[in-house]
Structure formats: C-alpha cells, structure tokens
Design a protein around this motif. Structure first.
Motif, short mmCIF file in Angstrom:
data_model
loop_
_atom_site.label_atom_id
_atom_site.label_comp_id
_atom_site.label_asym_id
_atom_site.label_seq_id
_atom_site.Cartn_x
_atom_site.Cartn_y
_atom_site.Cartn_z
N VAL A 1 -122.94 -50.38 71.30
CA VAL A 1 -121.79 -51.10 70.76
C VAL A 1 -122.01 -51.40 69.28
O VAL A 1 -121.13 -51.17 68.43
CB VAL A 1 -121.54 -52.41 71.56
N GLY A 2 -123.23 -51.88 68.95
CA GLY A 2 -123.53 -52.21 67.56
C GLY A 2 -123.40 -51.00 66.66
O GLY A 2 -122.85 -51.07 65.57
N GLY A 3 -123.89 -49.86 67.14
CA GLY A 3 -123.82 -48.66 66.33
C GLY A 3 -122.38 -48.22 66.11
O GLY A 3 -121.97 -47.87 65.01
N ARG A 4 -121.59 -48.34 67.17
CA ARG A 4 -120.21 -47.88 67.09
C ARG A 4 -119.37 -48.78 66.17
O ARG A 4 -118.58 -48.31 65.37
CB ARG A 4 -119.61 -47.88 68.50
N GLN A 5 -119.59 -50.09 66.32
CA GLN A 5 -118.77 -51.02 65.53
C GLN A 5 -119.42 -51.38 64.20
O GLN A 5 -118.85 -52.13 63.42
CB GLN A 5 -118.53 -52.30 66.34
N GLY A 6 -120.63 -50.85 64.00
CA GLY A 6 -121.31 -51.14 62.74
C GLY A 6 -121.67 -52.61 62.58
O GLY A 6 -121.70 -53.14 61.48
N ARG A 7 -121.91 -53.29 63.69
CA ARG A 7 -122.25 -54.73 63.58
C ARG A 7 -123.74 -54.90 63.38
O ARG A 7 -124.54 -54.57 64.26
CB ARG A 7 -121.78 -55.46 64.85
N ARG A 8 -124.10 -55.44 62.25
CA ARG A 8 -125.51 -55.59 61.90
C ARG A 8 -126.26 -56.46 62.91
O ARG A 8 -127.40 -56.19 63.24
CB ARG A 8 -125.67 -56.21 60.49
N ASP A 9 -125.60 -57.55 63.36
CA ASP A 9 -126.30 -58.47 64.26
C ASP A 9 -126.69 -57.76 65.57
O ASP A 9 -127.80 -57.90 66.06
CB ASP A 9 -125.47 -59.73 64.53
N LEU A 10 -125.75 -56.98 66.10
CA LEU A 10 -126.06 -56.27 67.34
C LEU A 10 -127.13 -55.20 67.12
O LEU A 10 -128.01 -54.99 67.95
CB LEU A 10 -124.79 -55.63 67.90
N GLU A 11 -127.03 -54.53 65.97
CA GLU A 11 -128.02 -53.50 65.66
C GLU A 11 -129.42 -54.11 65.63
O GLU A 11 -130.38 -53.56 66.19
CB GLU A 11 -127.71 -52.85 64.30
N GLN A 12 -129.50 -55.26 64.97
CA GLN A 12 -130.78 -55.95 64.85
C GLN A 12 -131.27 -56.36 66.24
O GLN A 12 -132.45 -56.23 66.57
CB GLN A 12 -130.57 -57.20 63.97
N SER A 13 -130.34 -56.82 67.07
CA SER A 13 -130.69 -57.28 68.40
C SER A 13 -131.21 -56.12 69.26
O SER A 13 -132.17 -56.27 70.02
CB SER A 13 -129.45 -57.92 69.03
N ALA A 14 -130.60 -54.94 69.11
CA ALA A 14 -131.04 -53.77 69.88
C ALA A 14 -132.47 -53.40 69.49
O ALA A 14 -133.31 -53.06 70.33
CB ALA A 14 -130.11 -52.60 69.63
N ARG A 15 -132.71 -53.47 68.18
CA ARG A 15 -134.05 -53.17 67.66
C ARG A 15 -135.07 -54.13 68.27
O ARG A 15 -136.11 -53.71 68.76
CB ARG A 15 -133.96 -53.33 66.15
N HIS A 16 -134.71 -55.42 68.27
CA HIS A 16 -135.63 -56.40 68.84
C HIS A 16 -135.81 -56.19 70.34
O HIS A 16 -136.88 -56.43 70.89
CB HIS A 16 -135.13 -57.82 68.55
N ALA A 17 -134.75 -55.74 70.99
CA ALA A 17 -134.84 -55.49 72.44
C ALA A 17 -135.90 -54.44 72.73
O ALA A 17 -136.67 -54.56 73.70
CB ALA A 17 -133.49 -55.05 72.99
N VAL A 18 -135.96 -53.39 71.89
CA VAL A 18 -136.97 -52.36 72.11
C VAL A 18 -138.37 -52.96 72.00
O VAL A 18 -139.24 -52.72 72.84
CB VAL A 18 -136.80 -51.19 71.10
N PHE A 19 -138.56 -53.80 70.96
CA PHE A 19 -139.89 -54.42 70.80
C PHE A 19 -140.21 -55.32 72.00
O PHE A 19 -141.31 -55.28 72.54
CB PHE A 19 -139.93 -55.27 69.52
N ALA A 20 -139.23 -56.12 72.40
CA ALA A 20 -139.47 -57.08 73.48
C ALA A 20 -139.78 -56.35 74.78
O ALA A 20 -140.71 -56.71 75.52
CB ALA A 20 -138.24 -57.97 73.66
N MET A 21 -139.03 -55.28 75.04
CA MET A 21 -139.26 -54.51 76.25
C MET A 21 -140.67 -53.93 76.24
O MET A 21 -141.39 -53.94 77.24
CB MET A 21 -138.23 -53.38 76.33
#
Lengths: 675, 134
Positions: free
Chosen positions: A25-45
C-alpha cells in the motif's frame, strides 16, 4: 525458552502480515510513513525469527527431549557439531531456518540498497514479508511448529540419522538453503520494478548482484551435496538425477541463463521480458523444489518426511505463479526491446542460443522429473525415466553449451567480422582439433567423452588467450611486469575475468564428468589374505588384498572396519579402510540401519572407492564392492574454481557503477540512432 | 534474410532438437512404474509383458528376506496388499534395505513368476528420521 520461541513465531507472523500490507500500500500510494513502517517490519520480523532460532538451539543443547523436534533429531550421545546442525536436520527446523534467513536477507537488502533504488524498497519489503509470512504460517498452521511439546518426556532422543552425521551434511543444507532463499531477493526486486513501473536499466543493477550471490550459494551447495553423496551414500557416484537433485539444479540453470542474458540487456537493451521471466521462473522453481522434496508426490530415494506441508507449498506455488505472471503480463508493453538483433554472428546471438540451451536443459530436467505424474495423468500408467534419459538428453545439450562457452565471450557485439573471427578463434580451434586428434590416436573411442575434452581444450584455450592478450596489453601500455599486469587485469575487470575463471571451472567439471564414462566396478567376497583384481581405465591393474576385520566401539556407534592392501601393477601403494557403522543410543541399543563409511583413495587421475557390504555370518569373510572412478577430484577442484570465479565477479569495487551505466547508456544511444 | 529470421531458424533448431532428444529419450529409456497388482493385471491382459524392463514399487513382505551375503544374492517378496511377487537380486542391497521398507525394484518379470532385479532402491517413509521404536 520454547514459550519464547513460539511467541516469537506469532510476533513474526503478525509483523509479517503488517509489513506486506504496509509495503504494497505504501509503495502504491507513495506514503513515506507506511514505507518506513514496512522497512521496520522486515527488521522486526528478522529479530523475532532469530530469537526463535536461538530458542530452538537452546532447547537442542539443553537436550530438552520434551520438545518433539529435539527428541526426534538428537540424542545425548550426539556429537556437539551435529547437535548444532540438527536445527535444519528436520522439516520443522528447516522451515524456521528458511524464514529466518529470508528475513535476514530482506533486512540486508533494505540496508545495502543504494539511494537510487529507494523507490523499489517498499515493494521489496512487501514481497519479502509475504514470502516469510507464508513460511511462518506453514509452521503455525501446518502442524510443523518446531517448538511443539510432547505429552511426556523421553529419557533420550532418537538421534540423528547417521547419514547426516557427516561434515558435508553440516554445510551442504545451509548452503543450498542460502541459495534457494536468496533467490527471493532478486525476485522481490523484479516484482518491485514491475509494480512501480521503474523498468529502466536501474533495476537490473540491483538484481544482478543478488542473483549472483544466490547463484554462488546454490553452486557451492550443489557441489557440497555431490561430495556428501559420494563419500557418504556409497553407491559410487555423485549425481543420480534424483528428483531432489534435479530440484536444486533447475533454479541454478535458469539463474545461470539470467546471468548471461542480463549482459545483453545492459549492453543492448534487449531481452527485458525474457530476463524478468527468468528471475520469476527461478524463484518459482525454488519453491517448486521445496514442494517436491517435502510432499512426496514424486518417488525419490531422498524423500524427506511426507506430510501435508507439501500441499501448503503447492497452493503457495500456484498462487505466487498466478500473481507474479499477472503483474508481469500487465507490464509487458513497458518491456519492449530498444534494439534489434543485427547479425547471427554476434555475441548477442550466441548469448541467445546459450539461453535457449540453458532453458532447454532446465525444461528437459523438469519434464523428466515430472514424467511419472504426467504419464499417469495422460495414459493412466506411471512411466518413469531415470539417469539414462537425463544423460541421453543433456549430454549433447551440455556439450553444445560448452562450445558456446568458448564462442560467446570472444565474438564481437552486434556483428562479428571475418577478421574478428580469425583473430579470436584461430588458435583455440586449432587447440581443440589437435586435442581431439591426440585422443583419437591415443585410443579413446567414447564419442561424448572425446567431445567433452576437445571442446574443453578449445574453451580453455580461449580463456588463456584472453588472459595472455590482456596481460600483454597492460605490460606494453603501462610498462607493468607481467605478474602485476595479470593481477591488475583481473582486479580491474573482475566481472569479465572472474567470468572466465568460472568458465575454466566449468570446463574442468565437464572433463571430470566425462571421466565417469570410464568407471569400472567389481564385487568380491574375500577371506583374510584373499585378493581380487580390477583393471583401471588407464591400463593399470589394481590388486586389493583383504587383511582383516576389526570391531570397536566409538562415541555413538559400533564400528566394523575392514582393511585392505592396495597394489598397482604389483607395487604396494598402501592400505585402505572401509567401515560399516551401527549407531547406538545412550544405552548401547542399536538405532537406525547400519551405515557405510566408504574407503576412498584419491589421486588426480582416479579414485579407488571401496564399500564394505558386510561380513558373512559374523566371520572375517567380507563382501566388498570395488569401484574405480576416474577424475573425481577434478569435480571438487572444478567446483572450487567456479566458486572462486563467482567470488571475484561479486567482489565489491572494480569498475565504478556510474561508469558502467554510462557505458551502457552510450551504447544504447548508438543503437537507438540506428534503429 | 534478416538476422531475426535466421535467429528464429536457429531457435527452432535448438527447440526441435531438445524436443527430439526428450521424445526419443522417453521412448528408449522410459520404464513402467507399477505396483504388484497393476503388474499382475498387465500380465493377465498381455502375456508379452514378461521380460520387459520395469520398476515395481511395493513393500517388502516382512520375514520373506533371505540374504546370502557370500554369494551376494538377495531373495525377498514384495506386495502391495493384494498381489505378491518374489524377487531375486544379485548384488549388494543399499544400507537402508530391511524387511519392513518400501522398495523400488528395477528388473524383469520372467515366466517363472520371479522378478529378476538389476537394482533395488530402498526407501524409508521418512529416511532422515529415526525408525519408530517398536
């Protein structure tokens, strides 16, 4: 600790779902906050999964036999080395290992990818999270939770299968897994490029290195697997075209094809559709490989635990194939070629044929592997094809490929002229023909082996010629001494000359494979003092004399060892010991079937390979199988050289990326001008 | 003739030879993979099925194994629950062969009702796990 481990799986599962959603969703809508959150999700996982791995290792080392996984794969008397590797000895642990490594690779991709490709990253995070979440969900919902506890606590575990108690088995599975798993990263970048429509040359740069990495792991993993099969299984060879082996070869073939065709895209702007399809296909083949090894749908001597886990993979495979090819199909108009093929006698044409051959080989291997299922569907009767089929089909194709290995790198881009061909191929062709003649006069009559060696000599000559010319040029131009010139030549053109080293390794492998055409074998029942003879393909006569049998206890096994004296043409060479091992549990009761410890005496020309089949009625009269395998060492050497070449190509630095892209750009402009 | 057409011809040649090699490979090396009951049905329908190379996948009948290690011969029976065949194998069986495993027997069924095996592959249901404690 297992509570923590189980909890971590759930955390990773939930974080993974979030990461996938946020990424797409972040990539599609270009939302920086979601993009950042996805990145953090990878680290957290990644953190959660590695804590789970630590928890499982803890349980293994604590001999917590209340945990089913620990009880199934280890025992108190298992050497520590193998206790550690029991993490991936069974299916459940493998799944955990797989997901953990994937999340680690995903994190690395997040950190290491340069700013230029930032726009791709949310999608990459999305794909990585989706795939990892799938693996975690298999553990959680497919009755494959490695932290599952038993209703009772056994006093001791069942122990590890003796065939896995071999150093090769400690390194082979993780290497193969690393190869399989890391294909997900180029796949993720490919999907990211497709989804974000950033389909210029840039995405290729991001993908190529990761593909190379996963190709390297897979190559090393396959070689280690061959080595393990050879020294441990005792049937006298290293490759049997078993479905499980084929499953590892398939993505290797398509990735190798990609690593070649990607050059055509970089230099000439062609083959974009093909390259993306190869990457998607390689990844799907890696999942397919997991599916066949885990489901038992195809009968294989390797078959691991048969379970419903296979159907999870089948479902995932179909869903992933549908999704990725749908996206691919919708972006096809954006993937038009920038230039056209100008001549058949050109590097791009030779690379195209190379790719067709790689994919042809992959297809025939896939076909042969699936043939029992296909024939049952079509005819109602199962028909199987074995090694003769694979050899019959793949030896000619492999030889054609070997020939192209010599032609491709030397022929000019776009359109080769006659002088260019003469200059490049006069010496190598002479060397190849000369080699063939020498072998013919020497009495070799096996057509394929002769072709393999002659073509190998041709390719080797092209490589030597390239190194010699490059070194001489540097020596003249910069006045460098020859050794320095050679070093700098390699160091400053890693991609090109590293590639030549990989080719050299492949030549050595082909010649070593050809050696197996001359394998000889005999079986004998010998009393102490008796001997048997076997003629080697080189014309020597080996005499094996049975000296006697000794029996003793080792850490977790009872060993029966037979000692043989070996003489070549009457001259004593030394002794060789071959064992039969009966593994036992902590109380000395036998576990597992007896296993074979092959006696191998290697030199550069041939291996003497002796298997002790057993003792007759407990006397010292022993039954042996003697095999002479020519050139086997060269398989291991060839593999090492391939890996070395791959490392050189991958090593960071070398030609700066900017320069390379500019060079590619310039060529494209010229090409467009003409089109 | 432009390069594209020439390439297409080359491609067709490669694809064609891959196809030809595969088809002839299957024809020359393909073997039936049958269960004992399927084998007995085939034989009943078509007696020419004797002395044809095939693979038979089945369970070893417990207690039916006689090993003569010195002569390197192995006799056992295989079954899938209904049909049953005797197998004679000259050679060394794999480590994993016991009288309770699934095997794939490669060989030819002769008129005497015995499968003369050229190869025996043993397959544990879960080869990389311990045998369940009896």
């Amino acid at each position: 600790m297992t509570v923590l481990g189980g909890l971590c799986l759930w955390i990773a599962f939930l974080v993974g779902i979030w990461g996938a959603l946020a990424g797409f969703v972040g990539g599609r809508q270009g939302r920086r906050d979601l993009e950042q959150s996805a990145r953090h999700a990878v680290f957290a996982m990644s953190v959660a999964l590695w804590v789970a791995v630590a928890a499982l290792e803890w349980a293994l080392f604590q001999h917590d036999f209340n945990v089913e996984y620990v009880a199934s794969y280890t025992s108190r008397n298992l050497p520590i080395f193998y206790t550690w590797s029991a993490l991936y000895a069974g299916q459940k642990g493998s799944l955990l290992f797989w997901a953990s490594v994937l999340s680690l690779f995903g994190s690395l991709a997040m950190v290491l990818t340069s700013r230029r490709h930032r726009a791709l990253l949310p999608y990459v995070a999305g794909v990585v999270c989706t795939v990892a979440t799938f693996f975690i969900s298999v553990m959680l919902f497919g009755q494959a939770n490695p932290f599952h506890r038993l209703a009772y606590t056994p006093l001791d575990g069942s122990g590890l299968n003796p065939q896995l108690q071999n150093p090769g088995m400690v390194f082979h599975p993780p290497m193969l897994y690393l190869g399989y798993i890391s294909i997900t990263i180029p796949f993720a970048f490919a999907m990211a490029a497709l989804l974000s429509k950033r389909l210029d040359v840039d995405w290729l740069v991001a993908i190529r290195k990761w593909t190379l990495l996963s190709w390297l792991f897979l190559s090393v993993g396959i070689c280690l697997g061959m080595w393990w099969a050879y020294v441990e299984l005792g049937w006298g060879g290293y490759w049997a075209w078993d479905p499980v082996e084929n499953a590892s070869l398939l993505p290797w073939l398509t990735m190798t094809a990609f690593l070649h065709s990607v050059m055509v895209q970089e230099k000439r702007g062609m083959l974009k559709k093909w390259n993306l399809a190869l990457i998607i296909g390689s990844w799907l083949l890696s999942i397919f490989g997991t599916f066949i090894t885990r489901s038992g749908v195809i009968s294989s001597v390797h078959s691991f635990t048969q379970s419903n886990v296979g159907y999870f993979f089948l479902f995932f495979l179909i869903a992933a194939a549908t999704a990725s090819f749908t996206v691919y199909g919708r972006r096809l108009p954006l993937l038009a070629a920038e230039t056209k093929l100008e001549s058949m006698v050109s590097r791009e044409a030779s690379f195209l044929f190379n790719n067709l051959l790689f994919v042809g080989i992959a297809f025939s291997v896939l076909w042969g592997t699936l043939f029992p299922i296909l024939s049952e569907l079509v005819q109602g009767t199962k028909v199987t094809v074995g090694p003769p089929f694979f050899n019959q089909v793949n030896i000619p194709l492999g030889l054609a490929l070997l020939g192209l290995t010599g032609i491709g790198p030397l022929i000019a881009w776009r359109r080769a002229s006659l002088p260019n061909l003469q200059r490049q191929f006069a010496v190598p062709v002479t060397v190849g023909v000369f080699t063939a003649l020498v072998l013919l006069v020497g009495g070799m009559r096996d057509f394929y082996a002769l072709m393999a060696i002659a073509l190998g000599a041709f390719v080797a000559a092209t490589v030597v010629q390239e190194f010699a010319r490059g070194t001489r040029a540097r020596h003249r131009q910069y006045d460098e001494p020859y050794a320095l010139a050679l070093g700098r030549l390699l160091g400053r053109n890693r991609r090109r000359y590293g590639g030549y080293i990989v080719h050299t390794g492949m030549v050595i492998l082909f010649i070593a494979f050809a050696g197996m055409a001359f394998k000889t074998e005999t079986e004998a029942t010998l009393r102490p003092g008796e001997s048997t003879v076997l003629k080697s393909p080189y014309g020597w006569t080996y005499t094996f004399t049975h000296l006697g049998v000794s029996q003793y206890d080792a850490l977790n096994r009872q060993v029966t060892a037979a000692t043989l004296e070996i003489a070549r043409d009457g001259k004593r060479l030394g002794v060789l010991t071959t064992e039969k091992r009966q593994h036992v549990d902590g109380l000395g009761r036998p576990t597992f079937q007896p296993s074979t410890e092959v006696g191998i005496r290697s030199d550069l020309r041939e291996d003497l390979y002796v298997v002790l089949a057993g003792l007759v009625n407990g006397t010292e009269q022993a039954v042996f199988r003697f095999t002479i395998n020519p050139l086997v060492w060269w398989v291991w050497y060839g593999g090492m050289i391939v890996a070395l070449g791959g490392l050189i190509v991958m090593w960071p630095g070398g030609t700066p990326a900017v320069k390379r892209t500019q060079a590619g750009y310039a060529v494209r402009l010229v090409g467009e001008g003409q089109a | 003739m432009n390069a594209g057409t020439k390439f297409a011809i080359g491609a067709v040649l490669i694809v064609g030879s891959v196809g030809y090699l595969m088809a002839s490979g299957v024809k020359q090396t393909g073997q039936y993979f049958l269960t004992p009951s399927e084998l007995s049905q085939k034989i009943a329908l078509d007696p020419s099925f004797y002395n044809v190379g095939m693979k038979v996948g089945a369970h070893v009948v417990p207690g039916s194994v006689t090993r003569d290690l010195a002569a390197r011969t192995l006799r056992f029976q295989v079954t899938d629950g209904s049909a049953r065949y005797a197998v004679l194998y000259r050679g060394l069986p794999p480590d994993t062969f016991t009288d309770s495993v699934e095997v794939v027997v490669e060989g030819r069924l002769q008129k005497d009702g015995i499968i003369y095996a050229t190869n025996v592959l043993a397959k544990c249901g879960s080869r990389y796990e311990a045998v369940p404690k009896a």
